[in-house]
Design a protein around this motif. Structure first.
Motif, PDB file in Angstrom:
ATOM      1  N   GLU A 161       0.838  -1.210   0.000  1.00  0.00           N
ATOM      2  CA  GLU A 161       0.000   0.000   0.000  1.00  0.00           C
ATOM      3  C   GLU A 161       0.869   1.256   0.000  1.00  0.00           C
ATOM      4  O   GLU A 161       0.531   2.259  -0.628  1.00  0.00           O
ATOM      5  N   ILE A 162       2.006   1.209   0.705  1.00  0.00           N
ATOM      6  CA  ILE A 162       2.931   2.361   0.683  1.00  0.00           C
ATOM      7  C   ILE A 162       3.424   2.571  -0.751  1.00  0.00           C
ATOM      8  O   ILE A 162       3.399   3.683  -1.282  1.00  0.00           O
ATOM      9  N   VAL A 163       3.852   1.477  -1.382  1.00  0.00           N
ATOM     10  CA  VAL A 163       4.426   1.582  -2.731  1.00  0.00           C
ATOM     11  C   VAL A 163       3.379   2.079  -3.726  1.00  0.00           C
ATOM     12  O   VAL A 163       3.658   2.943  -4.570  1.00  0.00           O
ATOM     13  N   LYS A 164       2.144   1.549  -3.576  1.00  0.00           N
ATOM     14  CA  LYS A 164       1.074   2.016  -4.473  1.00  0.00           C
ATOM     15  C   LYS A 164       0.860   3.522  -4.306  1.00  0.00           C
ATOM     16  O   LYS A 164       0.654   4.253  -5.280  1.00  0.00           O
ATOM     17  N   THR A 165       0.916   3.985  -3.058  1.00  0.00           N
ATOM     18  CA  THR A 165       0.725   5.414  -2.786  1.00  0.00           C
ATOM     19  C   THR A 165       1.824   6.233  -3.466  1.00  0.00           C
ATOM     20  O   THR A 165       1.556   7.242  -4.121  1.00  0.00           O
ATOM     21  N   ILE A 166       3.066   5.768  -3.319  1.00  0.00           N
ATOM     22  CA  ILE A 166       4.191   6.494  -3.930  1.00  0.00           C
ATOM     23  C   ILE A 166       4.022   6.517  -5.449  1.00  0.00           C
ATOM     24  O   ILE A 166       4.224   7.551  -6.108  1.00  0.00           O
ATOM     25  N   GLU A 167       3.642   5.358  -6.007  1.00  0.00           N
ATOM     26  CA  GLU A 167       3.576   5.254  -7.476  1.00  0.00           C
ATOM     27  C   GLU A 167       2.409   6.032  -8.073  1.00  0.00           C
ATOM     28  O   GLU A 167       2.490   6.522  -9.188  1.00  0.00           O
ATOM     29  N   CYS A 168       1.309   6.145  -7.301  1.00  0.00           N
ATOM     30  CA  CYS A 168       0.102   6.762  -7.887  1.00  0.00           C
ATOM     31  C   CYS A 168      -0.033   8.251  -7.554  1.00  0.00           C
ATOM     32  O   CYS A 168      -0.836   8.947  -8.185  1.00  0.00           O
ATOM     33  N   PHE A 169       0.712   8.741  -6.561  1.00  0.00           N
ATOM     34  CA  PHE A 169       0.567  10.147  -6.165  1.00  0.00           C
ATOM     35  C   PHE A 169       1.525  11.017  -6.985  1.00  0.00           C
ATOM     36  O   PHE A 169       2.682  10.649  -7.185  1.00  0.00           O
ATOM     37  N   ASP A 170       1.043  12.180  -7.429  1.00  0.00           N
ATOM     38  CA  ASP A 170       1.909  13.024  -8.267  1.00  0.00           C
ATOM     39  C   ASP A 170       2.671  14.083  -7.472  1.00  0.00           C
ATOM     40  O   ASP A 170       3.366  14.915  -8.022  1.00  0.00           O
ATOM     41  N   GLY A 171       2.521  14.044  -6.129  1.00  0.00           N
ATOM     42  CA  GLY A 171       3.321  14.918  -5.270  1.00  0.00           C
ATOM     43  C   GLY A 171       4.398  14.095  -4.562  1.00  0.00           C
ATOM     44  O   GLY A 171       4.841  13.075  -5.088  1.00  0.00           O
TER      45      GLY A 171
END
Ligand code: PMP
Length: 344
Positions: A161-171
């Motif tokens: 879930e951390i990695v998905k957040t990093i990959e999908c967030f543009d900030g």
């Protein structure tokens, strides 16, 4: 990821930083220093310290497995937390998203900087769902704050879930790994090369046993580190701190020894808490503390305090009703806490 220029506070992007004569001095060629209005006497504390802490970073690079140009050092990780706001958010316009509950300074620094703070409640098992964090974002969201192992819940956040957040967030995503030395999980700081929008925080205050010297670290892409370095005070890490940190880094095996003892004590304390009539539940932990749900945490907190024992009362924190956060201390300190609770 949006271009870094777009994520950076405009005046900071344009900032021409303070520069001392010694920023331009690279080696041993100089022997007379008449540039900084210091007193020539009172060695060895009369000179300003290295503003970029090059010796300390070289050693840290070896220990932490991160290149020295990817390291920022500050006056505790609290300095990096504040700098993230001052570098990347515009007061009154931008917002940040953070897990809830978590370490309190992310919100305090948001309030100080006049930045809207958007808490996203963890699940009942204290886990995140990437889609919930992303749903809370809009075009003015610059930062997402994660903390793993999380304070005060103690658990690692789910890595996928951390990695998905990093990959999908543009900030930018900031993962605070203040407690990662106590965890078996591979630290995310080792992955900063993969993610240009990831900032990982570490500290000397926990496993390294150096809370008094105030030294925190941020690991990130060089372009982000360069922005932090532009904005920090010129000599933000003092000479005594740099010296003490180098001494601590010379003995990394000491730290490993402490961690082993603390983890053994942690199991012993958790087992003992589970047998206490006043304890309802102990939550799983990957840190040097644990969260315990008590039968009336406030009364027990007051009782312990009147016996000279201070724990952290988290009963008014989201999802932490009736919870105390207990740091793993020395064997003697832990025994004192248990003895008091057994008499309660
Ligand atoms: N991050 C977390 C998650 C913490 O719990 C703390 C201190 N309690 C800090 C950062 C602050 O660390 P430092 O002492 O390096 O400022």
């Amino acid at each position: 990821m949006r271009p870094l220029e777009e994520l950076t506070r405009p005046n900071i992007w344009a900032l021409k930083p303070y520069s001392s004569a010694r920023d331009e001095y690279s080696g041993n060629e100089a022997k007379v220093f008449l540039d900084a209005n210091e007193n020539p006497y009172n060695n060895p504390l009369n000179r300003y310290p290295d503003p970029l802490q090059k010796g300390l970073k070289a050693r840290l690079a070896q220990i932490k497995g991160v290149a020295k140009e990817n390291i920022f050092l500050g006056n505790g990780s609290d300095e990096a937390i504040d700098l993230a706001y001052r570098c990347f958010t515009r007061p009154g316009t931008d917002n940040v998203v953070a897990i809830e509950p978590t370490y309190g300074m992310y919100k305090v620094c948001a309030d100080i900087n006049n930045i809207e703070y958007r808490p996203v409640l963890l699940d009942q098992d204290f886990q995140i769902k990437s889609y919930k964090l992303l749903k809370a974002c809009d075009k003015h969201t610059k930062l997402i704050w994660l903390c793993s192992p999380n304070n005060p819940t103690g658990n690692n956040l789910n890595r996928n879930e951390i990695v998905k957040t990093i990959e999908c967030f543009d900030g930018l995503v900031i993962v605070d790994e203040a407690y990662s030395d106590f965890s078996q999980e591979r630290p995310l700081r080792l992955e900063i090369d993969k993610y240009p929008n990831l900032i990982v925080l570490n500290t000397f205050s926990k496993a390294w046993g150096c809370a008094a010297i105030r030294l925190g670290m941020a690991f990130a892409d060089k372009k982000i580190i360069d922005i932090f370095n532009k904005v920090k005070y010129p000599y933000n890490v003092n000479a005594l701190t740099q010296k003490n940190a180098l001494e601590a880094l010379a003995e990394p095996y000491e730290v490993d020894k402490w961690i082993k003892i603390i983890l053994l004590e942690r199991s012993r304390m958790i087992d003992a808490f589970k047998l206490l009539p006043s304890c309802e539940k102990v939550y799983p932990t990957d840190a040097n503390f644990f969260l315990a749900k008590m039968h009336d945490a406030q009364t027990i907190y007051d009782y312990l305090k009147s016996n000279g024992i201070i724990v952290r009362n988290r009963t008014h924190v989201s999802l932490c009703d009736d919870c105390l956060r207990i740091t793993i201390g020395s064997k003697t300190e832990n025994n004192e806490l248990l003895a008091a609770l057994r008499q309660y």
